[in-house]
Design an enzyme around this catalytic site. Sequence first.
Site, PDB file in Angstrom:
ATOM      1  N   GLU A 273      44.215 -10.695 -37.952  1.00 30.70           N
ATOM      2  CA  GLU A 273      43.787 -12.036 -37.752  1.00 30.70           C
ATOM      3  C   GLU A 273      43.301 -12.193 -36.326  1.00 30.70           C
ATOM      4  OE1 GLU A 273      47.402 -14.339 -38.160  1.00 30.70           O
ATOM      5  OE2 GLU A 273      47.662 -13.831 -40.040  1.00 30.70           O
TER       6      GLU A 273
ATOM      7  N   HIS B 102      46.543 -19.220 -40.765  1.00 25.38           N
ATOM      8  CA  HIS B 102      47.838 -19.174 -40.011  1.00 25.38           C
ATOM      9  C   HIS B 102      48.506 -20.473 -39.361  1.00 25.38           C
ATOM     10  CE1 HIS B 102      50.814 -16.115 -38.365  1.00 25.38           C
ATOM     11  NE2 HIS B 102      51.480 -16.966 -38.827  1.00 25.38           N
TER      12      HIS B 102
END
Length: 410
Positions: free
Chosen positions: A270, A293
């Site tokens: 990420e 997220h």
Amino acid sequence: MTIPVTSFPKSEIKILLLENIHASAQEIFRGEGFAVESLPGAVKEAELIERIRDVHVLGIRSKTMVTARALAEARRLLAVGCFCIGTNQVALRAAGQAGTPVFNAPFSNTRSVAEMIIAEIVFLARQLGDRSREVHAGQWRKVAVGCHEVRGKTLGIIGYGHIGTQVAILAEAFGMRVLYYDIASKLPVGNVRAVPTLAELLGASDFVTLHVPETPQTKGMIGAEELAHMKQGGYLLNASRGTVVDIAALAAAVRSGHVAGAAVDVYPEEPEGKSDDFGSELRGLPNVILTPHIGGSTEEAQEAIGREVATSLVKLVNSGTTTGAVNFPQVELAVSPGAHRILNVHRNVPGVLRDINKLVSDLGANIRSQLLATDADVGYLVMDLDHDVSDEVKRGIAALETSIKTRILY
Ligand code: NAI
């Protein structure tokens, strides 16, 4: 919790909050009479070293690295509060060895994740993400084929912990049947039913949602084989950790039509901050909801995190309670009126308690209650005495060569 009589003036307790911690935390600290300084951003090690010297409590979020070097400069530090879930930004072992417990807020965003999952189940069942995108693009595509109600469908939850349990309660209220698979034995709430194997859960569920931690066992837990075990036309949701699902295998299963849709909030890699070129094999696939997220990212969760961590820190300062600390022995001794409390952190070697108890009895004090817990490095002792001989006892205990930190509370 407030203890009426403390031997330290509360206004001398300095709290330094970094990274724009929610006002709910400041309210709690100010309500206690502590001196609070709050800064909007993270600070680098050199500045942290300067600032940490005189603070009693440091509050951070995920961006301030609390290194062993910074901790070594802290002369008065009682505790560190991570106003988030993760604690890898803190040198946990060094903190523990220095007698400094570190707290976080593991459950404050549980409900936020659960609500997002419930919303996504309906979004997937109705292909709402695709329809919305189409109408935004000026396309009017009214379809019923492949769209379903969720009532009466089966939801399979992998990991029936805090989030899994909340998802189950909400899903049952929606009229879904709920199954779960967990490696630990858990008490099912409502009509939820445990299944003995992952394969059985996958084969029986219309929707499968993952709520496991990242561990060696959960890494790659859902790959090509597991996806093949899922019902034809089933849906997969992952808001746990990015390493749990093999993204390439999921993309292939969506392309083949075996999996009718997916909602993914977490990824093996990420971006650190905001990014405009996030790559994923799932991008552009039909009925695939991709979110950055954000499962736990709500204002309510931020407020709850502020309250949860601040409350743990206040309990530590006022009563020595370490329940919930991630790097430290857990001790919680009920407050006893009229008692005098001393806290001691020492190296975990044999005979320390014997030495301390001898000191206390030589001074003619009676121990009203005493709790000791240890981990590999340190022992943590909370002791209530009948007589106010705390100063002498403190001096004696602090002089022991095994002592790391000693504090008189009241
Ligand atoms: P929890 O610790 O309360 O529950 C996890 C459950 O998984 C436990 O019941 C445990 O026994 C079970 N489990 C562990 N290993 C397993 C295995 N190999 N197979 C089956 N079950 C297994 O954790 P919580 O609070 O419910 O969080 C779950 C996950 O959600 C974590 O990975 C957490 O990092 C993630 N999370 C994601 C957020 C987001 O923004 N997307 C926000 C908050 C949490």
